[in-house]
Design a protein around this motif. Structure first.
Motif: not given
Length: 439
Positions: A304-318
């Motif tokens: 769960r602690a990885d979800i938001v950082p991963l999501f922000l990384n994906l938003l930035e990438r896309h």
């Protein structure tokens, strides 16, 4: 309190130094103060905007003294200190309640996940090597993959669909410094009658006139790595031949009598544990070969602690730029959602929400639309048990259906391609859509 600088030992609120590989409970702040860590130990912890707080959360929706945490016999208890914007645990407003690992805590606009970690892994979310992003749950997984690769051992990766098994297999290939190619063989595709030739190759003697011989995936991966994706879907006969190839380091193409020496490392993957398959569906030699070399890849709901950082990384990438601001309630629900399709689903949601980024802030309603939920989740963030066998007529989770519909849109309505992207069978994809229509 924030995580200490590299090279120093963290302390409790009372100043007691924490040493060695001691396990501690922490609040991993995932938004907006990314990277901030509060260590919970033997003393009272005060959270708020005031500089005197144990952990200072200097944002507009946090009160000067917002909440406090104190140890008890079962762990830690959080109590709201009459804050203006409230204290929430797993989406529910509370006055006082206990906390346990996996819980999601929100104070105003600040969101944290409760974790139990070793002191040597307070660093949190980071690049763990070869582009694999994660924190305390993924770090030991990557380390086991690295050790297998550097020791020359073959590897079995067990994990749900979308957890990143192929990315880990590619990391294994790079850690092993293999000179040859990284080759992927899909054990679920194609007719059973053709898989043997696809895997081991075909000589001219095994072909009708006019057809060309093939090297096969094993020889194509010579001096490299062969990923056997969905290994347990191979027939037992093919598993037997594969076990002999792995044991003797040689392959015999169809139509040939003499074997050819190969130098191949093997990584196998499956979303089903071998013990969940009937014994007759898993070759004993292959099971013995991989028996002590299985690495389980955790699902996203256990990270769960990885979800938001991963999501922000994906938003930035896309989005090809800095990610937009996130509404705190959206951040909270990102952490609470079970993500049945794991990172693949998270990526799909991020792609869809990028289109709403021009509104300045991504809100909870955007997330609810993206995952096709009638209502977003609240309640305890308990681990989700494996799904039982699906009864006829039982609807599939709305998030799985949303992921399938998004894949269909990307592939122009081609059901086979959409099913392949999601790593499910075409029949399951059809059944999901049929049940949705009948609902």
């Amino acid at each position: 309190m924030p995580a200490e600088a590299e090279g120093s030992l963290p302390t409790t609120a009372s100043g007691t130094a924490l040493r060695g590989s001691q396990a501690v409970t922490t609040l991993r702040w995932v938004y907006p103060a990314r990277g901030l860590v509060t260590v919970l130990a033997d003393s009272l912890v005060v959270l708020g905007r005031a500089p005197t707080s144990t952990t200072q959360l200097d944002t507009e929706r946090v009160s000067r003294k917002h909440a406090e945490l104190k140890p008890d016999s079962n762990g830690h208890v959080v109590r709201d200190l009459d804050s203006k914007n409230g204290t929430f645990v797993n989406g529910e407003k509370i006055e006082e309640t206990s906390l346990r690992p996996g819980d999601v805590l929100r104070l105003g606009d600040c969101v944290a996940v409760v974790e139990t970690v070793g002191l040597d892994d307070l660093a949190g979310f980071r690049d763990l090597g070869h582009g694999i992003l994660g924190g305390s749950a993924m770090a030991p997984v990557v380390e086991r993959v690295r050790r297998a690769a550097t020791s020359g051992s073959d590897l079995f990766l067990l994990g749900e669909t979308g957890t990143g098994k192929e990315l880990l297999a590619r990391a294994y290939h790079r850690y092993g410094s293999r000179e040859g190619a990284f080759v992927v063989f899909d054990c679920t595709s194609g007719a059973e009658s053709t898989r043997s030739g696809d895997l081991f190759g075909r000589s001219e003697r095994a072909l009708p006139p006019g057809e060309h011989p093939s090297v096969g995936h094993v020889r194509a991966a010579d001096r490299g790595t062969l990923l056997l994706d969905g290994l347990l879907d191979l027939s037992v006969d093919l598993q037997t031949k594969l076990a002999k190839t792995m044991e003797k380091h040689e392959v015999t193409p169809l139509g040939e009598a003499r074997p050819i020496a190969v130098d191949v490392r093997f990584v196998a993957t499956s979303s089903v544990a071998s013990e969940e398959r009937p014994p007759e569906r898993y070759n004993a030699l292959l099971k013995k070969h991989f028996g002590g070399l299985t690495v389980r890849v955790p699902p996203l709901r256990q990270r769960r602690a990885d979800i938001v950082p991963l999501f922000l990384n994906l938003l930035e990438r896309h989005g090809r730029g800095a990610p937009p601001k996130l509404e705190p309630e959206l951040v909270e629900q990102l952490c609470l959602h079970d993500w049945p399709m794991n990172i693949r689903e998270l990526d799909s949601v991020a792609r869809r929400l990028v289109e709403r980024a021009d509104e300045g802030e991504l809100r909870l309603e955007h997330f609810a639309d993206a995952v096709s939920l009638r209502a977003v989740r609240t309640g305890r963030a308990a681990p989700t048990p494996p799904p039982a066998s699906r009864r006829a007529g039982t609807p599939y989770p709305s998030a799985e259906l949303a992921a399938l519909r998004a894949a269909l849109e990307r592939h122009g309505g081609n059901l086979t391609k959409a099913a392949n992207e999601l790593e499910i069978t075409r029949s399951k994809a059809y059944r999901m859509l049929k049940l949705a229509e009948d609902d």
